[in-house]
Structure formats: C-alpha cells, structure tokens
Design an enzyme around this catalytic site. Structure first.
Site, mmCIF file in Angstrom:
data_model
loop_
_atom_site.group_PDB
_atom_site.id
_atom_site.type_symbol
_atom_site.label_atom_id
_atom_site.label_comp_id
_atom_site.label_asym_id
_atom_site.label_seq_id
_atom_site.Cartn_x
_atom_site.Cartn_y
_atom_site.Cartn_z
ATOM 1 N N THR A 142 -15.597 1.269 -2.731
ATOM 2 C CA THR A 142 -14.660 1.154 -1.609
ATOM 3 C C THR A 142 -15.397 1.190 -0.264
ATOM 4 O OG1 THR A 142 -13.005 2.289 -2.943
ATOM 5 C CG2 THR A 142 -12.593 2.179 -0.570
ATOM 6 N N PHE B 153 -5.199 7.506 6.703
ATOM 7 C CA PHE B 153 -5.671 6.190 7.120
ATOM 8 C C PHE B 153 -4.623 5.093 6.919
ATOM 9 C CE2 PHE B 153 -7.126 6.966 2.745
ATOM 10 C CZ PHE B 153 -6.596 5.875 2.069
ATOM 11 N N ASN C 120 -13.227 -3.717 4.486
ATOM 12 C CA ASN C 120 -14.103 -3.774 3.312
ATOM 13 C C ASN C 120 -13.909 -5.006 2.443
ATOM 14 O OD1 ASN C 120 -11.732 -2.996 2.121
ATOM 15 N ND2 ASN C 120 -12.534 -1.138 1.164
ATOM 16 N N GLU D 48 1.178 -5.595 -8.825
ATOM 17 C CA GLU D 48 0.650 -6.264 -7.632
ATOM 18 C C GLU D 48 0.780 -7.778 -7.731
ATOM 19 O OE1 GLU D 48 -2.574 -2.763 -6.463
ATOM 20 O OE2 GLU D 48 -3.319 -4.737 -7.032
ATOM 21 N N HIS E 233 -9.667 -6.583 -1.863
ATOM 22 C CA HIS E 233 -8.866 -5.663 -2.668
ATOM 23 C C HIS E 233 -8.892 -6.175 -4.104
ATOM 24 C CE1 HIS E 233 -5.510 -3.302 -4.231
ATOM 25 N NE2 HIS E 233 -5.164 -4.415 -4.852
ATOM 26 N N TYR F 282 0.814 -1.213 0.000
ATOM 27 C CA TYR F 282 0.000 0.000 0.000
ATOM 28 C C TYR F 282 0.854 1.274 0.000
ATOM 29 C CZ TYR F 282 -4.539 -2.328 0.609
ATOM 30 O OH TYR F 282 -5.687 -3.050 0.409
ATOM 31 N N ARG G 147 -18.698 -6.284 -1.533
ATOM 32 C CA ARG G 147 -18.616 -5.376 -0.386
ATOM 33 C C ARG G 147 -19.986 -5.093 0.216
ATOM 34 N NH1 ARG G 147 -13.737 -1.694 -2.944
ATOM 35 N NH2 ARG G 147 -12.049 -2.578 -1.693
ATOM 36 N N ARG H 228 -13.527 -5.365 -10.327
ATOM 37 C CA ARG H 228 -13.934 -4.126 -9.634
ATOM 38 C C ARG H 228 -15.458 -4.044 -9.542
ATOM 39 N NH1 ARG H 228 -10.088 -1.289 -6.768
ATOM 40 N NH2 ARG H 228 -11.651 0.356 -6.826
HETATM 41 P P1 IDP Z 1 -9.977 0.318 -3.310
HETATM 42 O O1 IDP Z 1 -9.574 -0.761 -2.314
HETATM 43 O O2 IDP Z 1 -11.452 0.323 -3.553
HETATM 44 O O3 IDP Z 1 -9.162 0.279 -4.577
HETATM 45 P P2 IDP Z 1 -8.351 2.605 -2.471
HETATM 46 O O4 IDP Z 1 -8.740 4.024 -2.647
HETATM 47 O O5 IDP Z 1 -7.233 2.057 -3.325
HETATM 48 O O6 IDP Z 1 -9.677 1.719 -2.607
HETATM 49 O O7 IDP Z 1 -7.935 2.439 -0.942
HETATM 50 C C1 IDP Z 1 -7.296 1.273 -0.468
HETATM 51 C C2 IDP Z 1 -7.935 0.861 0.825
HETATM 52 O O8 IDP Z 1 -7.687 1.852 1.811
HETATM 53 C C3 IDP Z 1 -9.458 0.729 0.764
HETATM 54 O O9 IDP Z 1 -9.888 -0.535 0.301
HETATM 55 C C4 IDP Z 1 -9.851 0.954 2.207
HETATM 56 O O10 IDP Z 1 -9.722 -0.237 2.963
HETATM 57 C C5 IDP Z 1 -8.815 1.958 2.669
HETATM 58 N N1 IDP Z 1 -9.360 3.317 2.580
HETATM 59 C C6 IDP Z 1 -9.495 4.070 1.478
HETATM 60 N N2 IDP Z 1 -10.023 5.281 1.764
HETATM 61 C C7 IDP Z 1 -10.200 5.277 3.103
HETATM 62 C C8 IDP Z 1 -10.691 6.269 4.010
HETATM 63 O O11 IDP Z 1 -11.088 7.383 3.642
HETATM 64 N N3 IDP Z 1 -10.725 5.894 5.326
HETATM 65 C C9 IDP Z 1 -10.296 4.668 5.751
HETATM 66 N N4 IDP Z 1 -9.825 3.718 4.922
HETATM 67 C C10 IDP Z 1 -9.778 4.032 3.609
#
Ligand code: IDP
Length: 141
Positions: A93, A59, A114, A128, A117, A51, A104, A87
């Site tokens: 997300t 976060f 959530n 990845e 990934h 990450y 989700r 996706r």
């Molecule tokens: P994605 O997993 O849907 O691709 P990303 O924006 O790549 O979303 O973010 C990676 C992970 O970081 C998310 O799956 C989620 O677990 C966490 N995340 C993203 N935005 C937030 C936030 O605003 N608060 C807390 N956790 C977040």
C-alpha cells in the site's frame, strides 16, 4: 488455482502520469485478461460508497478527495488466481514498502497517491466488480 476475477482501479495520479497502457501491459504480461474496462470520473458519492469500509478512518476524506481529483481507469481482470496475482503486481500500500518492479514502486508517489487499487479477497472482488460494472459489460474470452 481457480479462475478468478478482480477489480482494478488505476487511480487519478497514474492516469495523470499517462501510464494506463504501461499498467495494462503488466496485467497482460502476468497472464491476466482485461475483460471489462472504462475511463470515468467518480462522483463523491461513488467514491465514498466504494471506500465505505474505511469511513471511520482518519484518512477517509483525503482518500475520497484524491479519488475524485481526476479521471480513473477501472478494469475487471480475469485469470488463474487473479486476486492475489494482481496484489503481487501492485506491491505494498505504501510505495516506500513496495517491492522493486511492482506498479506502486515504479509509479506511485505516496501512500495517498498510490497509483492502483486491487480487490483483496474473493468476496470483496465480487462486490467491487458489481459496484462498477453490469454483467453485460464484462466479456470473458
Ligand atoms: P490497499 O489499497 O493496498 O488495499 P487499504 O488498506 O485497503 O490498502 O487502503 C485503501 C487506500 O486508502 C490505500 O490504497 C491508500 O490510498 C489509502 N490509505 C490506506 N492507509 C492509509 C494511511 O495510513 N494514510 C493515508 N492513506 C491511506
């Protein structure tokens, strides 16, 4: 549509809920093949590296803490348009925004926990996949 590969992670919350098989079924029912698969416990360094793009986000520490809180199941999925297809299966997300019937919406509790990934583009998918799997661990068929 092109034949693609994408990286999928079933996160610690979904592994703890014992729904690995239900999530695998969704991939298969959507025409995606699981061409690599492992259950593993990520180290802090592995999760931080994975990450790294989020390292400056507020976060980040909570995300890494969560990703190492229990085992994860990691897969390579292969199929026509696999990146976008996965996706779509995952949903938004934040599970509050995820469409009904998505992984989700059905299995995730919060934006932190959530469930899954999935790679978001071809270049990130390639990076990845290479982060977690050697070429010899991926078996197209
Ligand atoms: P994605 O997993 O849907 O691709 P990303 O924006 O790549 O979303 O973010 C990676 C992970 O970081 C998310 O799956 C989620 O677990 C966490 N995340 C993203 N935005 C937030 C936030 O605003 N608060 C807390 N956790 C977040």
């Amino acid at each position: 549509m092109a034949l693609e590969r994408t990286l999928s992670i079933i996160k610690p919350d979904a592994v703890a809920k014992n729904v690995i098989g239900q999530i695998y079924s969704r991939f298969e029912q959507a025409g995606l093949k699981i061409v690599a698969s492992k259950l593993t416990q990520l180290s802090r360094a592995e999760a931080e590296g994975f990450y790294a793009v989020h390292a400056e986000r507020p976060f980040f520490k909570a995300l890494v803490d969560f990703m190492i809180s229990g085992p994860v199941a990691i897969q390579v999925l292969e199929g026509e348009g696999a990146i976008l297809k996965n996706r779509e299966l995952m949903g938004a997300t934040n599970p509050k925004d995820a469409a009904a019937g998505t992984i989700r919406a059905d299995f995730a509790d919060s934006i932190d926990a959530n469930a899954v990934h999935g790679s978001d583009a071809a270049e990130t998918a390639a990076n990845e996949i290479a982060y977690f799997f050697a070429g010899t661990e991926i078996h197209s068929r």
